[in-house]
Design a protein around this motif. Structure first.
Motif, PDB file in Angstrom:
ATOM      1  N   GLN A   9       0.851  -1.184   0.000  1.00 44.55           N
ATOM      2  CA  GLN A   9       0.000   0.000   0.000  1.00 44.55           C
ATOM      3  C   GLN A   9       0.887   1.234   0.000  1.00 44.55           C
ATOM      4  OE1 GLN A   9      -3.307   0.461   2.637  1.00 44.55           O
ATOM      5  NE2 GLN A   9      -3.519  -1.729   2.989  1.00 44.55           N
TER       6      GLN A   9
ATOM      7  N   SER B  24      -3.683  10.389  -2.975  1.00 42.01           N
ATOM      8  CA  SER B  24      -3.930   9.328  -3.946  1.00 42.01           C
ATOM      9  C   SER B  24      -3.466   8.026  -3.298  1.00 42.01           C
ATOM     10  CB  SER B  24      -3.160   9.580  -5.247  1.00 42.01           C
ATOM     11  OG  SER B  24      -3.639  10.737  -5.882  1.00 42.01           O
TER      12      SER B  24
ATOM     13  N   ALA C 195      -3.134   3.860  -3.202  1.00 43.98           N
ATOM     14  CA  ALA C 195      -2.998   2.736  -4.128  1.00 43.98           C
ATOM     15  C   ALA C 195      -2.591   1.478  -3.383  1.00 43.98           C
ATOM     16  CB  ALA C 195      -1.983   3.062  -5.214  1.00 43.98           C
ATOM     17  N   ARG C 196      -2.979   0.339  -3.936  1.00 40.50           N
ATOM     18  CA  ARG C 196      -2.669  -0.959  -3.339  1.00 40.50           C
ATOM     19  C   ARG C 196      -2.021  -1.856  -4.373  1.00 40.50           C
ATOM     20  NH1 ARG C 196      -7.172   1.325  -2.160  1.00 40.50           N
ATOM     21  NH2 ARG C 196      -7.773   1.727   0.012  1.00 40.50           N
TER      22      ARG C 196
ATOM     23  N   VAL D  24       1.266  -1.963  -5.445  1.00 40.82           N
ATOM     24  CA  VAL D  24       1.853  -0.951  -6.322  1.00 40.82           C
ATOM     25  C   VAL D  24       3.194  -1.425  -6.871  1.00 40.82           C
ATOM     26  CG1 VAL D  24       2.596   1.451  -6.465  1.00 40.82           C
ATOM     27  CG2 VAL D  24       0.761   0.813  -4.907  1.00 40.82           C
TER      28      VAL D  24
ATOM     29  N   SER E 200      -1.022  -0.125 -10.227  1.00 41.67           N
ATOM     30  CA  SER E 200      -1.546  -0.673  -8.980  1.00 41.67           C
ATOM     31  C   SER E 200      -2.778  -1.509  -9.280  1.00 41.67           C
ATOM     32  CB  SER E 200      -1.901   0.449  -7.995  1.00 41.67           C
ATOM     33  OG  SER E 200      -2.928   1.265  -8.523  1.00 41.67           O
TER      34      SER E 200
ATOM     35  N   SER F  61      -5.576  -1.445  -7.370  1.00 42.43           N
ATOM     36  CA  SER F  61      -6.727  -0.569  -7.133  1.00 42.43           C
ATOM     37  C   SER F  61      -6.215   0.751  -6.582  1.00 42.43           C
ATOM     38  CB  SER F  61      -7.718  -1.204  -6.151  1.00 42.43           C
ATOM     39  OG  SER F  61      -7.116  -1.395  -4.884  1.00 42.43           O
ATOM     40  N   SER F  62      -6.952   1.823  -6.835  1.00 43.90           N
ATOM     41  CA  SER F  62      -6.522   3.134  -6.356  1.00 43.90           C
ATOM     42  C   SER F  62      -7.720   4.048  -6.205  1.00 43.90           C
ATOM     43  CB  SER F  62      -5.492   3.757  -7.308  1.00 43.90           C
ATOM     44  OG  SER F  62      -6.055   3.923  -8.588  1.00 43.90           O
ATOM     45  N   GLN F  63      -7.542   5.105  -5.410  1.00 40.05           N
ATOM     46  CA  GLN F  63      -8.605   6.075  -5.193  1.00 40.05           C
ATOM     47  C   GLN F  63      -7.990   7.429  -4.860  1.00 40.05           C
ATOM     48  OE1 GLN F  63      -9.434   3.982  -1.068  1.00 40.05           O
ATOM     49  NE2 GLN F  63     -10.789   5.741  -1.289  1.00 40.05           N
TER      50      GLN F  63
ATOM     51  N   THR G 146      -5.555   3.107 -12.476  1.00 41.01           N
ATOM     52  CA  THR G 146      -4.529   2.340 -11.780  1.00 41.01           C
ATOM     53  C   THR G 146      -3.211   2.271 -12.540  1.00 41.01           C
ATOM     54  OG1 THR G 146      -5.394   0.319 -12.792  1.00 41.01           O
ATOM     55  CG2 THR G 146      -6.247   0.920 -10.617  1.00 41.01           C
TER      56      THR G 146
ATOM     57  N   GLU H 232      -3.095  11.716 -11.971  1.00 42.71           N
ATOM     58  CA  GLU H 232      -4.247  10.916 -11.598  1.00 42.71           C
ATOM     59  C   GLU H 232      -5.524  11.573 -12.109  1.00 42.71           C
ATOM     60  OE1 GLU H 232      -2.065  12.104  -9.515  1.00 42.71           O
ATOM     61  OE2 GLU H 232      -1.015  10.430  -8.600  1.00 42.71           O
TER      62      GLU H 232
END
Length: 472
Positions: free
Chosen positions: A14, A29, A31-32, A34, A48, A50-52, A65, A72
């Motif tokens: 992460q 931002s 991300a997991r 990565v 990555s 998933s990301s947000q 991602t 982003e």
């Protein structure tokens, strides 16, 4: 908690990025799973699972991602397009497709929600009719409910190919009037005294061109070559040193020369014609700053003036003015030559630091055009010889800002007298590191939700990203 580094590649379970130089950060931002790789140019490309994007710890938005630091963007797009998509539609940004070492192809499949609900479309000419004919209402088929946006970026040595395509329908019967595309092959050139200059080869199909009171005009096709450049005069001798008002701001000179073939509708007709068109353009603009207020003193608190803006706001009053000369010839012997003079005040009040009505910005300008000749086409015909424009921005409370602007035809000898030739309104949540806005343009029926992450050229100490002891 842990980053594994091997050469120019690093991985983490992460990770959280922020573009905000202060703690607590207003935007993150996240991300997991990565994987990041730095290329030979120093650009870090991040992938990555998933990301947000997290804004102020309250608003969470999905993010792509596969991206680079600072690029982003939201995965979902919610917009309206009354002209091509009959209103509201939803888009979904797929992960970019890598082309070569630096190229990419971005795709956004779309669902035309309003068209699907109403079961009809008014965006296309009937099959088999001329593209210059007015659009007609027809029953929407299943393929009319879907669309696609595509963007190509392909560096090729010192050249760069950029192309965009918009398919507002996947129905083969409506492909001709449901597709728009532009492409440009660009080469930068070094010219003495220029800040930038480039040579282009261009091509387009059904490109929309804004033309004042005539609205958005469609060029069926075009191709040709273009040269353009920018020169900045009257630069300050020392960077970062405050200048005492009154003074003339740097003067921007922009020039362009273009020659190409065009097929488009003739002025105020539904008749298409193909002509060779060549033009040259020179524009100059600057500001006479008459009064400048005091800047915020941030020595005790580095965050002062930066709660709602990426740069401190300084009150001031000035006069913006400029001139634009344009000469165009056409293969049928026609020509159109214009000289436009414009100017108007720009006023900024407040420092955008207190929570209520501490930021007001208003600017207006009047433009007058001297015209000789006339274009045979509608997309570049000069019809607005006298215009007045305004733009206003007002802080309502805290980060909530209302912004609006419009342009009006004030030539009482024109058939378009009193017409609005552009208008928009936007309600924004504006913070130091991001903007979240809902906008709409009544003039062309386009609106949507806009998310912008600001960039920083931050070279001071400020507050560290992560708190640390004052001494080791």
């Amino acid at each position: 908690a842990q980053i594994q580094i091997r050469g120019n590649r690093w991985t983490a379970e992460q990770i959280a990025f922020t573009n905000d130089p202060f703690t607590p950060a207003t935007s993150w931002s996240l991300a997991r799973k990565v994987v990041a790789v730095m290329d030979g140019r120093g650009v870090t490309r991040i992938k990555s699972r998933s990301s947000q994007i997290l804004l102020d710890g309250k608003i969470s938005l999905p993010a792509i991602t596969n991206t680079t630091i600072g690029a982003e963007e939201a995965r979902f797009a919610l917009d309206t397009d009354r002209q091509d998509r009959d209103g509201f539609f939803i888009g979904y940004n797929l992960e970019p497709i890598k082309l070569g070492k630096r190229g990419s192809l971005q795709l956004q499949p779309q669902l035309n929600v309003q068209r699907a609900i109403e079961g009809r479309t008014s965006s296309y000419v009937l099959p088999g009719q001329s593209l210059a004919n007015p659009t007609s209402e027809q029953t929407a088929k299943l393929a009319d409910m879907f669309g696609l946006l595509a963007a190509l970026n392909l560096p090729m040595g010192w050249l760069s190919l950029n192309a965009e395509a918009s398919l507002s329908t996947l129905n083969p019967d409506n492909f001709r009037s449901g597709t728009r595309s532009t492409s440009r092959l660009t080469a930068p050139i070094n010219l003495p005294g220029h800040t930038s200059a480039n040579a282009d080869l261009f091509g387009s199909y059904r490109e929309r061109i804004y033309n004042g009171s005539l609205g958005l005009q469609t060029v069926v096709y075009s191709y040709g070559a273009n040269l353009a450049g920018n020169v900045v005069l009257n630069k300050p001798k020392a960077q970062g040193v405050a200048r005492k008002a009154p003074f003339i701001a740097p003067v921007n000179l922009n020039w362009a020369a273009q020659s190409g073939a065009y097929e488009a509708a003739l002025f105020e007709t539904d008749t298409l014609d193909s002509l060779w068109r060549s033009y040259a353009n020179l524009a100059a603009s600057t500001t006479l700053l008459l009064w400048q207020g005091s800047a915020i003193d941030a020595r005790e608190d580095p965050k002062r003036g930066l709660r709602y803006s990426p740069i401190p706001v300084t009150p001031g009053f000035g006069i913006n003015f400029g001139a634009n000369g344009y000469v165009a010839t056409y293969s049928d012997g026609a020509n159109q030559n214009t000289l436009t003079l414009w100017g108007g005040p720009s006023l900024t009040l407040g420092q955008f630091d207190r929570p209520v009505f501490d930021y007001t910005r208003f600017s207006a300008s009047i433009a007058g055009t001297f015209l000789n000749g006339a274009s045979p086409f509608g997309f570049d015909r000069t019809v607005d010889l006298r215009t007045i424009s305004f733009q206003a921005t007002q802080q309502i409370y805290g980060p909530i800002v209302l912004e609006a602007g419009a342009t009006f035809n004030i030539d009482n000898g024109s058939e378009f007298y009193g017409d609005v030739s552009y208008s928009y309104v936007e309600l924004k949540l504006q913070r130091r590191s991001y903007e979240l806005g809902v906008y709409y343009s009544p003039y062309d029926g386009i609106g949507g939700i806009r998310v912008k992450l600001n960039d920083f050229n931050f070279n001071g100490s400020g507050t560290p990203f992560v708190p640390r002891p004052r001494s080791r």
